[in-house]
Design an enzyme around this catalytic site. Structure first.
Site, PDB file in Angstrom:
ATOM      1  N   GLU A   1       3.723   2.753   4.639  1.00  0.00           N
ATOM      2  CA  GLU A   1       4.229   2.869   6.015  1.00  0.00           C
ATOM      3  C   GLU A   1       5.478   2.019   6.227  1.00  0.00           C
ATOM      4  O   GLU A   1       5.564   1.215   7.167  1.00  0.00           O
ATOM      5  CB  GLU A   1       3.136   2.489   7.022  1.00  0.00           C
TER       6      GLU A   1
ATOM      7  N   GLU B   1      -3.516   9.164   4.563  1.00  0.00           N
ATOM      8  CA  GLU B   1      -4.345   8.497   5.567  1.00  0.00           C
ATOM      9  C   GLU B   1      -4.483   9.414   6.766  1.00  0.00           C
ATOM     10  O   GLU B   1      -3.505  10.031   7.207  1.00  0.00           O
ATOM     11  CB  GLU B   1      -3.720   7.179   6.071  1.00  0.00           C
TER      12      GLU B   1
HETATM   13  P1  P53 Z   1      -5.878   0.104  12.064  1.00  0.00           P
HETATM   14  C1  P53 Z   1      -0.120   1.509  13.182  1.00  0.00           C
HETATM   15  C2  P53 Z   1       0.093   2.865  13.372  1.00  0.00           C
HETATM   16  C3  P53 Z   1      -0.317   3.756  12.416  1.00  0.00           C
HETATM   17  C4  P53 Z   1      -0.927   3.293  11.270  1.00  0.00           C
HETATM   18  O1  P53 Z   1      -4.926   1.190  11.404  1.00  0.00           O
HETATM   19  C5  P53 Z   1      -1.111   1.953  11.074  1.00  0.00           C
HETATM   20  C6  P53 Z   1      -0.710   1.047  12.027  1.00  0.00           C
HETATM   21  C7  P53 Z   1      -0.924  -0.413  11.819  1.00  0.00           C
HETATM   22  O2  P53 Z   1      -2.126  -0.813  12.385  1.00  0.00           O
HETATM   23  O3  P53 Z   1      -1.630   1.429   9.939  1.00  0.00           O
HETATM   24  C8  P53 Z   1      -2.221   2.237   8.937  1.00  0.00           C
HETATM   25  O4  P53 Z   1      -6.544  -0.578  10.932  1.00  0.00           O
HETATM   26  C9  P53 Z   1      -2.269   1.392   7.686  1.00  0.00           C
HETATM   27  C10 P53 Z   1      -3.637   0.908   7.341  1.00  0.00           C
HETATM   28  C11 P53 Z   1      -4.443   0.743   8.610  1.00  0.00           C
HETATM   29  C12 P53 Z   1      -4.624   2.125   9.228  1.00  0.00           C
HETATM   30  O5  P53 Z   1      -3.388   2.731   9.467  1.00  0.00           O
HETATM   31  O6  P53 Z   1      -4.988  -0.781  12.831  1.00  0.00           O
HETATM   32  O7  P53 Z   1      -1.656   1.991   6.559  1.00  0.00           O
HETATM   33  O8  P53 Z   1      -3.512  -0.266   6.581  1.00  0.00           O
HETATM   34  O9  P53 Z   1      -5.656   0.113   8.435  1.00  0.00           O
HETATM   35  C13 P53 Z   1      -5.427   2.125  10.501  1.00  0.00           C
HETATM   36  O10 P53 Z   1      -6.854   0.859  12.904  1.00  0.00           O
END
Ligand code: P53
Length: 500
Positions: free
Chosen positions: A175, A398
């Site tokens: 990201e 993801e």
């Molecule tokens: P969490 C922001 C927006 C989109 C994805 O996020 C993001 C974030 C940062 O929080 O992160 C990604 O755990 C990232 C992972 C993360 C996952 O999305 O905040 O690649 O490390 O855990 C989910 O709910």
């Protein structure tokens, strides 16, 4: 019909969010190790090193470091054929600037990858996922320093050489475009180890850091193909498409500019050069960045093989000339006060974009407890957006739904909301393949085993099919159990996405 026969069905995690063992096997302190636990609506704090008496949830995480053999068995039972994780840079180069790698760290990933392969699971590896050595922050200022390029390339060369027969799919920076949200402390720190002092131009520093990362990524793509020509090396982009809040032309234009500011990174990764609009923007802002002739050559030689991306939600934006009612503002990350003032108008018409300030709620979609807007159709839109623009294979690395799960008296966990979210997104993904002809490599839902949230540091924000007994304060047995969604996802995989 539909998906490729060799479609990669997996699950995704990142080293710092599940491994724990933050000092085990000679590991150094990473940026994730100095971030405290936040909560829903409460920002994580970045402390000056590891301080006594603070709660650092990544130190133990879910203790995958010691439990991975049993966990991999569960992954195999789930039926995944790939496992996306990252290599913690600090296990290999504890400080980041050493000449020689740490053998114990290398051995850990040899063992983990062997365990996966033995179980029919192919590792898919991110090189840098929010866990760079903290020493590189304190001694070099993070990615604002050009020297980081060489440190990263050395790290990549070591692991790509070591695992060249065990790993085929790689991604460079997770990201990388989160830091477009430079106004908050979280993304610049997790992406690039950037800490700002009062009065610094955050935005300019972010662009400089991103440039060095893009050069490093391109060099690693080139080098990786020499190490093993079979390697598929991708970028990793956080895709949150930004819609115009209405069909007012100024809203549309604001949305286009906002998309450019969040997604220009992909242009450089995928096309090997800077897009005109961002160069013009640097010019207009007076950003005289350190971009050398050699950098430009390196970028051109390091186009990625595929585009990996995360998709959780979509955003919306309005013409900034309008006064926005604060209750309509979208906050998808816990945030303290806004740091940037509205910028001066730099030439008409200028559509500005400060992410933390400018996003608005979309009345047409539902929202999670953490304020993340749920928009399955946005995934089909995103796949088309990438496909039209780059014509490269795509990989959804993801996707997922963070929710609070309840454990029943008998230990069962009913999570129909998670199934509903994933099902709708897989449907949209299949439509993009079937109707729009998108070339899709695979799908790895995020946090398929519960882990520490990146954004809030919580355990309570769960994404998994596999439950882990641990709470926000760090209490719990760490025992694993299957949620209802486990059986559902197994069936989806077994039918190659036909049975949802
Ligand atoms: P969490 C922001 C927006 C989109 C994805 O996020 C993001 C974030 C940062 O929080 O992160 C990604 O755990 C990232 C992972 C993360 C996952 O999305 O905040 O690649 O490390 O855990 C989910 O709910």
């Amino acid at each position: 019909m539909t998906l490729r026969k060799d479609f990669l069905w997996g699950g995704a995690v990142a080293a710092h969010q599940l491994e724990g063992g933050w000092k085990a096997g000679g590991k150094g302190v990473s940026v994730a190790d100095v971030m405290t636990a936040g909560a829903n609506g409460v920002e994580r704090r970045i402390t000056d090193g590891v301080l006594p008496g603070e709660n650092y949830p990544n130190h133990e995480a879910i203790d995958f470091y010691h439990r991975y053999k049993d966990d991999v068995k569960l992954f195999a039972e789930l039926g995944v054929n790939c496992f996306r994780t990252s290599i913690a840079w600090t296990r290999i180069f504890p400080n980041g600037d050493e000449q020689e790698p740490n053998e114990e760290g290398l051995q850990f990933y040899d063992d983990l990858f062997d365990e996966c392969l033995k179980n029919g699971i192919e590792p898919v590896i991110t090189l840098s996922h929010f866990e760079m050595p903290y020493h590189l922050v304190t001694a070099y200022g993070g990615w604002r320093n050009r020297q980081l390029i060489d440190f990263f390339v050395r790290f990549a060369e070591v692991v790509m050489t070591r695992y060249k027969d065990k790993v085929k799919y790689w991604m460079t920076f997770n990201e990388i475009n989160n830091q477009a949200n430079f106004d908050m402390d979280f993304a610049p720190f997790t992406n690039s180890g950037l800490k700002f002092v009062e009065g610094e131009n955050r935005e300019k520093i972010m662009y400089q850091a991103a440039h060095y990362e893009l050069v490093a990524s391109a060099r690693v793509v080139e080098l990786g193909h020499k190490i093993n020509p079979e390697f598929q090396i991708g970028c990793m982009i956080a895709m949150c498409p930004i819609y115009p809040a209405t069909c007012k032309p100024e809203d549309m234009m604001a949305a286009q500019i906002a998309m450019q500011r969040r997604l220009w990174f992909t242009d450089v990764h995928a096309r090997g050069h800077y897009p005109s609009y961002i160069l013009k923007y640097f010019e207009r802002k007076g950003f005289d960045l350190d971009i050398t002739e050699e950098d430009i050559k390196n970028l051109a030689k390091g186009e990625v093989d595929y585009i990996g991306f995360s998709y959780y939600m979509s955003f919306a934006i309005k013409d900034q000339a309008e006064k926005i009612d604060p209750s309509l503002k979208l906050n998808y990350m816990p945030s303290t006060a806004e740091k940037s003032e509205k910028q001066e108008n730099l030439g008409a018409p200028t559509f500005d974009y400060i992410e933390n300030r400018d996003l608005v709620k979309n009345q047409y979609v539902q929202v999670s407890e953490w304020g993340w807007q749920i928009d399955p159709l946005g995934l089909r839109y995103s796949l088309n957006w990438f496909n039209e623009r780059y014509e490269k294979p795509l990989f959804i690395v993801e996707n997922g739904f963070g929710a609070v799960d309840k454990v029943e008296e008998d230990g069962s966990i009913h999570d129909p909301y998670r199934v509903e979210y994933l099902k709708a997104h897989i449907e949209a993904m299949k439509e993009a393949v079937n109707y729009d002809g998108v070339d899709l490599i695979g799908y790895t839902p995020w946090g398929f085993i519960d882990l520490v949230s990146a954004g809030t540091g919580e355990m309570k924000k769960r994404y998994g099919f596999i439950y882990v007994d641990k709470d926000n304060e760090g209490n719990g047995t760490l025992e694993r159990s299957k949620k209802d969604s486990f059986a559902w996802y197994s069936k989806v995989i077994a039918s190659n996405g036909e049975e949802l």
